[in-house]
Scaffold this active site. Structure first.
Site, PDB file in Angstrom:
ATOM      1  N   GLY A   1      -3.883   3.049   4.269  1.00  0.00           N
ATOM      2  CA  GLY A   1      -5.083   3.588   4.678  1.00  0.00           C
ATOM      3  C   GLY A   1      -5.485   4.245   3.837  1.00  0.00           C
ATOM      4  N   ASP A   2      -4.789   5.131   2.586  1.00  0.00           N
ATOM      5  CA  ASP A   2      -5.292   5.184   1.043  1.00  0.00           C
ATOM      6  C   ASP A   2      -5.864   4.353   0.361  1.00  0.00           C
ATOM      7  OD1 ASP A   2      -5.185   8.077   2.266  1.00  0.00           O
ATOM      8  OD2 ASP A   2      -3.516   8.178   1.384  1.00  0.00           O
TER       9      ASP A   2
END
Lengths: 400, 400
Positions: free
Chosen positions: A171-172
């Site tokens: 996600g990052d």
């Protein structure tokens, strides 16, 4: 090679980088590799949390050193005098990037509405868990939250098993890549019109965008995609298969490749078997096909299988562990995906290389990550013109 | 709002798009959403493979419609007369994007060295499985190959279980995002110097770049990262936990959040328990902590747990399935991550929204995906100035 080429594709851009941990620093790492001047602003005396994240090399965090190579590092308390100094820096900058929770910059009196007053062409790029609008905007957004909230965990894993997190902070990473696209597009608009703007990227949205066909299965067919292990909804055999010494991946995404697989596993008659003669039938009968292939792969080693499949024209790969990546003549060798950088205290460190290859202006790791406040004198002295005695005072007051 | 804003941040860019399936089309989808003119060039009579990929709506592929919205569609056989027409288009273009296997464009006489002769400012962006250099450059590179080769599968999954593919085609998505960054950076260099260049992005490299801390664990510590399910190497509790009706994610990445968790599960004494009082100790003793938290979560429903944790200030989330995303007031509502588009044959379709939010020049879904050759007349007639009778001849010869 001209001077500008040595300096990278983004030479001439100044980025003020307030980001911490992963998503934001991943963005500004790429910008620095491509030649932008990135000034990373950290909390005096403390710095980015990841300075204290394992693993360490001679006391220096490898996590921090990898994500912050090529950046200048200054310390600045964003309240009081520090706020005024930050505003002076904003006047000289092309981009501000931050990954605070929405509202934090406003509370500091440094929100986009304030900054654009003093620099209308500024591109203000914000990364947050849930984005800057909507009912959940103030929810804290760590990577695992985004992987769960955004649907990725629900589609990763095994039938009957638990929803599964991607082994990396995906996600990052997705958000870091996405905000980079947003700010480069916004800079293009600014160059053409003079108008700056705010770029708002959420980890959750970035995960949702990555789902693609998985989402369409529900939107078009009304079926909620399940966890199906290593196989794929759209084609078969496209899966992992047991070898004598582990497992391998074979990807036969169409009829032609299926025929080649049948030949490679010494079962040429299978190619004309009506049970398996279309991709749709193969997807439906995947549970029958897997043991037919594994009857052949289980008797062989990983390298032998991959070689045989590639020789037959079938896409195949070992399932590399990280130690194999670092030894790989292609990935580590030709593609230079691991690069040695000399750090003044850590010594020689091996970092992840720049993965976006540009022929005329190659991205590259220019300098080691900064020590805390390493560039205070050159940035505050040089860029803001503050004399040494003033810098000394700011230091003793804890402003820098 | 000025005219240029209505047209998007990338208004004025012309992209010739030779890409098929996912990685390349994902890139040009974002460019089109941000206002670039994307001319997708498909094989006459057949088109992109994904036109035939399930799921379908009134016979139109949702896979194709999602990834190709906002693009113009032309058909062109790249050999013979079609090659000459392509070269004419290149003279007018800013960018060519392709995702053939390395060497294919050279064989067609359309490699970068040829194209830059007729347009020195051209940015030529290529996406491939293994990239354009190195011993494995000619290996076929589907997404699952990149996930295996690049190390992602080896770190995703459960202790004692198999290496696990990300449920979405993550290698394709990462490469699609990365090549977009590369071409925007290259355009910036071109605008400044007039010099075009080649952008070379590999699915495998893009996956390797996404590993970040996972790679550093090996590079700095010499430890090969294992599969550890949903927990994380750097902090605990940061994991999934069993609820009465499924499981939830809780992310307490530091001491302060750990204290809040202890309060939320009615075990305030735990916060002062020396066994768990630093993050390093909690990571080490994760197997003791998980049942302590689950003793509380197992008795409660997912929504109740998430609400209680958020109220206590602890990051938490349900593990959403795709149907929940589409109903979510934040993701589907405020963030507009699913958008209705009217397609002439499919009717009203729901597509994934633009996830990069730009305040002054919002990205948006402009038009439905093109029918095969829909824009032949406007592009070849308008842009190349070919008269109707010539277009008719090209059509009957199968060139377009």
């Amino acid at each position: 090679m001209t001077d500008s080429n040595t300096n990278g594709a983004l030479h001439g851009l100044r980025i003020l980088d307030l980001t911490r941990v992963l998503a934001g620093p991943f963005c500004t790492m790429m910008l620095a590799d491509m030649g932008a001047e990135v000034i990373k602003i950290e909390q005096p005396g403390k710095g980015d949390d990841t300075r204290h994240f394992a693993p360490f090399q001679n006391g220096e965090s490898a996590y921090y050193m990898n994500l912050n190579r090529g950046k200048k590092g200054v310390t600045l308390d964003l309240k009081g005098q520090g706020r005024e100094m930050f505003l002076e820096l904003v006047k000289t900058a092309d981009v501000v990037v931050e990954n605070y929770r929405p509202g934090t910059m406003d509370k500091l009196g440094l929100g986009y509405e304030t900054l654009k007053e003093i620099n209308p062409g500024l591109v203000y790029a914000a990364v947050s868990g849930f984005g800057d609008t909507g009912p959940y905007r103030l929810r804290p957004g760590y990577d695992i939250i985004a992987q769960a909230m955004g649907g990725l965990m629900s589609t990763t894993g095994w039938p009957g098993g638990e929803p599964t997190r991607s082994g990396t902070a995906m996600g990052d990473v997705l958000a870091g890549l996405s905000v980079t696209i947003g700010l480069l597009a916004a800079l293009r608009h600014r160059d053409r019109t003079g108008e700056g703007q705010k770029v708002d990227v959420a980890l959750v949205d970035s995960v949702v965008a990555s789902l693609e066909i998985i989402t369409q299965i529900y939107l078009a067919d009304g079926r909620v995609p399940e966890r199906i292990g290593n196989r794929y909804e759209s084609c078969y055999p496209y899966d992992s298969f047991a070898a004598r010494d582990g497992s391998v991946v074979i990807a036969a995404a169409n009829d032609k490749l299926w025929r080649l697989v049948c030949g490679a596993i010494d079962q040429p008659a299978l190619a004309d078997d009506e049970r398996f003669d279309t991709n749709a039938r193969r997807v439906q009968r995947h549970a029958e096909i897997k043991p037919l292939i594994e009857a052949w792969t289980r008797e062989r080693g990983i390298d032998e299988i991959v070689e045989a499949m590639l020789a037959a024209g079938v896409p195949a790969s070992p399932i590399n562990t990280v130690d194999r990546l670092v030894d790989c003549p292609h990935i580590a060798g030709a593609r230079e995906m691991f690069v040695d950088v000399e750090h003044p205290t850590a010594g020689k460190t091996k970092l992840t290389g720049a993965h976006i290859k540009l022929s005329a202006t190659p991205a590259r790791l220019r300098t080691a990550a900064p020590r805390l406040g390493e560039h205070n004198d050159s940035v505050f002295g040089g860029l803001l013109g503050l004399p040494p005695e003033r810098l000394q005072a700011l230091r003793s007051e804890g402003v820098i």
